[in-house]
Write a protein that holds these residues in place. Structure first.
Motif, PDB file in Angstrom:
ATOM      1  N   LEU A  71      14.450   7.424  -6.634  1.00  0.00           N
ATOM      2  CA  LEU A  71      13.751   6.210  -6.097  1.00  0.00           C
ATOM      3  C   LEU A  71      12.101   6.216  -6.041  1.00  0.00           C
ATOM      4  O   LEU A  71      11.496   5.501  -6.618  1.00  0.00           O
ATOM      5  N   LEU A  72      11.850   7.352  -5.633  1.00  0.00           N
ATOM      6  CA  LEU A  72      10.359   7.682  -5.492  1.00  0.00           C
ATOM      7  C   LEU A  72       9.735   7.493  -6.953  1.00  0.00           C
ATOM      8  O   LEU A  72       8.535   7.151  -7.163  1.00  0.00           O
ATOM      9  N   MET A  73      10.240   8.284  -8.019  1.00  0.00           N
ATOM     10  CA  MET A  73       9.670   8.148  -9.199  1.00  0.00           C
ATOM     11  C   MET A  73      10.044   6.696  -9.749  1.00  0.00           C
ATOM     12  O   MET A  73       8.979   6.396 -10.691  1.00  0.00           O
ATOM     13  N   PHE A 113       1.498   9.099  -6.123  1.00  0.00           N
ATOM     14  CA  PHE A 113       1.904  10.741  -5.829  1.00  0.00           C
ATOM     15  C   PHE A 113       3.196  11.101  -6.027  1.00  0.00           C
ATOM     16  O   PHE A 113       3.779  11.981  -5.405  1.00  0.00           O
ATOM     17  N   ALA A 114       3.903  10.061  -6.656  1.00  0.00           N
ATOM     18  CA  ALA A 114       5.392  10.516  -6.821  1.00  0.00           C
ATOM     19  C   ALA A 114       5.885  11.719  -7.174  1.00  0.00           C
ATOM     20  O   ALA A 114       6.624  12.601  -6.528  1.00  0.00           O
ATOM     21  N   LEU A 149       0.709  -1.248  -0.002  1.00  0.00           N
ATOM     22  CA  LEU A 149      -0.008   0.001  -0.080  1.00  0.00           C
ATOM     23  C   LEU A 149       0.973   1.314   0.150  1.00  0.00           C
ATOM     24  O   LEU A 149       0.463   2.186  -0.791  1.00  0.00           O
ATOM     25  N   ALA A 150       2.032   1.248   0.780  1.00  0.00           N
ATOM     26  CA  ALA A 150       2.965   2.400   0.636  1.00  0.00           C
ATOM     27  C   ALA A 150       3.620   2.599  -0.750  1.00  0.00           C
ATOM     28  O   ALA A 150       3.605   3.564  -1.069  1.00  0.00           O
ATOM     29  N   PHE A 151       3.778   1.487  -1.448  1.00  0.00           N
ATOM     30  CA  PHE A 151       4.552   1.371  -2.759  1.00  0.00           C
ATOM     31  C   PHE A 151       3.526   1.994  -3.784  1.00  0.00           C
ATOM     32  O   PHE A 151       3.684   2.883  -4.398  1.00  0.00           O
TER      33      PHE A 151
END
Length: 296
Positions: free
Chosen positions: A89-91, A43-44, A35-37
């Motif tokens: 990393l987030l993107m 929303f990245a 879910l965090a992923f």
């Protein structure tokens, strides 16, 4: 009256599913990580601290903020071109999630359709279909994906197509096995006697009763797709630079592994944690959906 009965039964089934699923603590942990992923993937663009492609020439190979020489403007440090590692990393989570979704949808749609056809087809056609699937499965999956990408050309889209083709036989075999165990049951015989056509028998009568193992396979295929896409990206056959895809980030960081550990460690950890969490969640789905594994 039937609708009222369905409304009464549905919460009970969901409650039963959650009861068995939460017994597996690893699966619950995997669900929260997934879910965090998912949140990060959606929303990245809103939560990245910097543009993933922006190059800060004064901060080449900047160490993480907590190390000597670090800067809290770049919490996880920067790569050899001065790009913020955390932002990339987030993107990259968005690209990995997109790969997983597309591969699972394509592989499952094609595999389920072919598996249903094989399960209801004459014996000679069933044998031909399954021998083709056996030939595909005889090749190492990553090697076959590499060959397909080499033919189609290196790109993220072609990597997704190749991975979907490689994963499709698993859905075919699983669907066919489920159909073979279901098609001689009483409810299928009753539908046949009632005059149900072949297509209705396949997609309306039998398929809903074959979904439990397919859902588990889809969860495991999701993690396999992310891992294979990262492997192809690492080999230069998947996403191409400067795309912030985790495997491509690892490939770009290989030559700096000894003097800038963070440029390799954090993308590798992102792949490891994500794939492990989805596999744990898949185990929980199997425990909750397979009646043979439910404890009385």
């Amino acid at each position: 009256m039937a609708e009222a009965t369905a409304n009464v039964e549905r919460p009970g089934r969901l409650k039963e599913f959650w009861f068995y699923f939460r017994e597996n603590r690893g699966a619950v942990f995997g669900l929260w990580v997934f879910l965090a992923f998912l949140f990060v993937a959606i929303f990245a663009p809103l939560i990245v601290p910097h543009d993933p492609s922006a190059q800060f020439r004064d901060h080449l190979l900047q160490p993480p903020a907590w190390q000597e020489g670090g800067d809290w403007s770049f919490v996880l440090g920067t790569d050899a071109l001065g790009r913020d590692l955390l932002s990339r990393l987030l993107m990259g989570a968005r690209y990995s999630f997109f790969v997983g979704i597309v591969v699972v949808v394509v592989a499952a749609t094609g595999g389920i359709t072919v598996g249903l056809l094989a399960g209801f087809a004459p014996k000679w056609l069933d044998s031909i279909i399954m021998r083709i699937m056996d030939v595909i499965l005889a090749f190492p999956s990553l090697l076959l994906a590499l060959v397909l990408v080499a033919i189609l050309g290196p790109s993220l889209l072609n990597a997704m197509i190749a991975i979907a083709i490689v994963l499709q036989p698993h859905y075919v075999r699983l669907t066919r096995a489920s159909v073979m165990s279901e098609r001689n049951k009483d409810y299928v015989t009753s539908a046949r006697v009632a005059g149900a056509g072949r297509w209705r028998m396949m997609f309306i009568t039998v398929l809903p009763n074959c979904l439990a193992p397919i859902i588990v396979q889809a969860a495991l295929s999701f993690s396999t797709a992310i891992l294979d896409a990262a492997a192809l990206g690492f080999l230069g056959m998947g996403a191409q630079p400067p795309t912030p895809e985790w495997g491509t980030m690892l490939a770009e960081a290989r030559e700096f592994i000894l003097r800038a550990w963070w440029v390799v460690t954090f993308p590798g950890l992102a792949i490891l944690v994500t794939v492990l969490a989805i596999n744990l969640m898949g185990d929980g789905l199997r425990d909750a959906l397979d009646p043979k594994l439910k404890r009385s």
